[in-house]
Design an enzyme around this catalytic site. Sequence first.
Site, short mmCIF file in Angstrom:
data_model
loop_
_atom_site.label_atom_id
_atom_site.label_comp_id
_atom_site.label_asym_id
_atom_site.label_seq_id
_atom_site.Cartn_x
_atom_site.Cartn_y
_atom_site.Cartn_z
N GLU A 273 12.21 21.28 -6.31
CA GLU A 273 10.79 20.69 -6.60
C GLU A 273 10.08 20.30 -5.22
O GLU A 273 9.65 19.13 -5.34
CB GLU A 273 10.89 19.70 -7.80
N PRO A 274 9.92 21.24 -4.05
CA PRO A 274 9.12 20.39 -3.24
C PRO A 274 7.80 20.03 -3.25
O PRO A 274 7.17 21.19 -4.05
CB PRO A 274 9.28 21.90 -2.07
N TYR A 316 1.84 1.55 -0.09
CA TYR A 316 3.29 1.81 0.37
C TYR A 316 3.61 1.18 1.83
O TYR A 316 4.78 1.21 2.24
CB TYR A 316 3.90 3.24 0.40
N CYS A 342 -14.31 -3.60 -0.28
CA CYS A 342 -14.07 -5.13 -0.30
C CYS A 342 -12.62 -5.49 -0.62
O CYS A 342 -12.41 -5.97 -1.85
CB CYS A 342 -15.20 -5.60 -1.33
N GLU A 343 -11.76 -5.38 0.03
CA GLU A 343 -10.38 -5.69 -0.12
C GLU A 343 -9.77 -5.89 1.17
O GLU A 343 -9.90 -4.78 2.13
CB GLU A 343 -9.53 -4.43 -0.81
#
Length: 415
Positions: A273-274, A316, A342-343
């Site tokens: 499942e690449p 991540y 805006c973060e």
Amino acid sequence: MSFHFRDGYLYCDELRIKDIQEQIPESPFYLYSLRQITENYRAYAAALEGIESIIGYAIKANNNLAILKHLRELGSGAVLVSGNELKMALAAGFDPKRTVLNGNGKTINELIFAAEHGVMINIDSEFDLEHIQQAARKLGKPVGVFIRINPDVDPEVHPYVSTGIKNSKFGIRNEQLHWFLNRIQADPLLNLVGVHCHLGSTIKKISIFRDATALMMQFIEVIRAEGFNLKYLNIGGGLGIDYEKRGEVLPTPADLIDSIRDLLTDEVVLIMEPGRSIIGNSAVFVNRVIGEKTNGNKHFIVIDGSMAELIRPSLYDAYQHIDFIEPIDGEVKTYDVVGPVCESADFLGKDRVLPAPHEGAGLVVYDAGAYCYAMSSNYNLKMRPPEYLVDGDRFIQIRRTETFDDYMRLFDGLT
């Protein structure tokens, strides 16, 4: 590689990306290399030569219809995690009998839709088994199923992309296997065709795949001893790519397959499942510099792309290489490359040593083919960007820019 520098400019195959940027009114945008996608797929096909197998591209990594059609033309099957991904697979022309539906929370409607089309379905839990049985009874037709077994093998990756350890939300516990076998055996509408495991993503050690394959072959022997005629062994995907660009030698599809070849038997069809390893390094995310600023000792390059278009670094703390697409002769400093959202979490890269750019300079985030556009959002009402594909010496648009009018249509007739 498809992305390379020539005379100080970054190229995608035969085209200078700065020239492409100057022809495209929108910014930012994603840019893919058809050549790289093809080479990555063919690396798996060559590695699997002599082994009966299915390469099941993981649509969750990138669901662009043009890319899906190309992979299907190359011979790929598809791996799905939702009913809408099945709809996309069908639209791209994939053979549903060479597809697998995974997921730990499949709905009854998704299961019925998959069963109607002859898709193989993974059993992930007790309730998932019950729901698959309900779907089969509603249709009155048999369903080919896998059991997703959690082998409890640590892939040594970020915990958010680790899926095969004991405390993962995915798969059944080893000690539950016979409970599932008994219930499948008692149901005439369920046909157990294979077993499945998936360890995680960005895996860099092929010994991890070998350990898991050895365990899964033992499970196959146990299951066959119970009277089941298993056909498939699905060992998932997860092979990492070179995000860091530090010259690290990473395992190839050939390395992976060669490491498990002696464990396989002629009675087993191997499914892989690449996703990331086929599509990840085939794209860059192309931006323009809005400006440069300094807050005390911290330096920032502010670009028009953001976590809304590419969230992996924020989500991540993932590293993706960043560079300019054109010669820049400014003073070299250590920058955080950030977007306009805006973060404080809105960054594409931290502590990057880069020359001070001029306003409007082109900047790319590398290896943006997998889990980048697919995870984009409308946060801060940013509209999702367009996608373009380079095919040798020409480029074509493969996804239109999402517009504010597109967004407002979601509210038509409601207020």
